[in-house]
Write a protein that holds these residues in place. Structure first.
Motif, short mmCIF file in Angstrom:
data_model
loop_
_atom_site.label_atom_id
_atom_site.label_comp_id
_atom_site.label_asym_id
_atom_site.label_seq_id
_atom_site.Cartn_x
_atom_site.Cartn_y
_atom_site.Cartn_z
N GLN A 125 0.70 -1.08 -0.12
CA GLN A 125 -0.04 0.03 0.06
C GLN A 125 0.91 1.39 -0.13
O GLN A 125 1.65 1.43 0.70
CB GLN A 125 -0.91 -0.04 1.17
CG GLN A 125 -1.93 0.97 1.23
CD GLN A 125 -3.13 0.83 2.30
OE1 GLN A 125 -2.83 0.10 3.16
NE2 GLN A 125 -3.97 1.84 2.35
N VAL A 126 0.45 2.39 -0.81
CA VAL A 126 1.40 3.48 -0.98
C VAL A 126 1.20 4.36 0.26
O VAL A 126 0.11 4.45 0.83
CB VAL A 126 0.92 4.26 -2.18
CG1 VAL A 126 1.49 5.56 -2.34
CG2 VAL A 126 0.96 3.46 -3.53
N GLN A 127 2.25 4.80 0.70
CA GLN A 127 2.55 5.53 1.88
C GLN A 127 3.28 6.75 1.35
O GLN A 127 4.36 6.65 0.76
CB GLN A 127 3.01 5.16 3.08
CG GLN A 127 2.03 4.08 3.77
CD GLN A 127 2.64 3.58 5.27
OE1 GLN A 127 3.74 3.62 5.28
NE2 GLN A 127 1.51 3.52 5.97
N VAL A 128 3.06 8.16 1.76
CA VAL A 128 3.67 9.23 1.77
C VAL A 128 3.92 9.76 3.13
O VAL A 128 2.91 10.06 3.68
CB VAL A 128 3.05 10.36 0.62
CG1 VAL A 128 3.36 9.61 -0.67
CG2 VAL A 128 1.95 10.41 1.01
N VAL A 129 5.14 10.21 3.45
CA VAL A 129 5.33 10.86 4.83
C VAL A 129 6.02 12.33 4.28
O VAL A 129 7.30 12.11 3.76
CB VAL A 129 6.07 10.18 5.48
CG1 VAL A 129 6.50 10.62 6.92
CG2 VAL A 129 5.56 8.85 5.73
N GLU A 130 5.77 13.49 4.76
CA GLU A 130 6.68 14.67 4.66
C GLU A 130 6.94 15.04 6.00
O GLU A 130 6.46 14.68 6.98
CB GLU A 130 5.30 15.87 3.95
CG GLU A 130 4.25 16.10 4.66
CD GLU A 130 2.92 15.32 4.61
OE1 GLU A 130 2.17 15.77 3.86
OE2 GLU A 130 3.02 14.36 5.42
N SER A 131 7.90 15.94 5.67
CA SER A 131 8.74 16.31 7.08
C SER A 131 9.33 17.85 6.58
O SER A 131 9.26 18.11 5.36
CB SER A 131 9.43 15.47 7.50
OG SER A 131 10.57 15.03 6.57
N GLY A 132 9.79 18.55 7.60
CA GLY A 132 10.64 19.57 7.27
C GLY A 132 9.96 20.80 7.78
O GLY A 132 10.59 22.06 7.37
N GLY A 133 8.74 20.92 8.26
CA GLY A 133 8.01 22.06 8.64
C GLY A 133 8.66 22.73 9.67
O GLY A 133 9.65 22.22 10.42
N GLY A 134 8.55 24.07 9.80
CA GLY A 134 8.84 24.70 11.09
C GLY A 134 8.52 26.07 11.04
O GLY A 134 7.75 26.66 10.07
#
Length: 124
Positions: free
Chosen positions: A1-10
């Motif tokens: 199953q496809v997953q996407v994870v974003e990061s880097g906010g602030g």
């Protein structure tokens, strides 16, 4: 199953830069697009940009300031945001589509899977 994870906010000051990352996994075909969207409080979700192996698009509001970069071996897309403005403050989401961006890249219903979002705040 496809997953996407974003990061880097602030939190950043106006005029500064910030980069977001979106890591995709679980896809079966190596031809996909990552769209970036954002939603500010009280506003509708807005398409920011999209990148695939075939095409790339940017919203007028970020053109010339935001740039996508794709590291295919790492299945990662980066959104490099320069000259940030207070109006860029929003929760940023990345989304996965099995195919190219296409001219309807900014339609949120096009995408198959969404990340959880990461907050970007631009304030002095």
């Amino acid at each position: 199953q496809v997953q996407v994870v974003e990061s880097g906010g602030g939190s950043v000051r106006p005029g500064e830069s910030r980069s977001l990352s979106c890591v995709a996994s679980g896809f079966t075909r190596d031809f996909w697009a990552i769209g970036w969207f954002r939603q500010a409080p009280g506003k509708e979700r807005e398409g920011v940009s999209c990148i695939s192996d075939l095409d790339e698009y940017y919203a007028d509001s970020v053109k010339g300031r935001f740039t996508n970069a794709k590291n295919k071996p790492k299945s990662t897309v980066y959104l490099h945001m320069n000259s940030l403005k207070p109006e860029d403050t929003a929760i940023y989401y990345c989304a996965f589509y099995d195919g190219s961006c296409g001219t309807n890249w900014y339609r949120f219903w096009k995408y198959d899977k969404w990340g959880q979002g990461t907050q970007v705040t631009v304030s002095s």
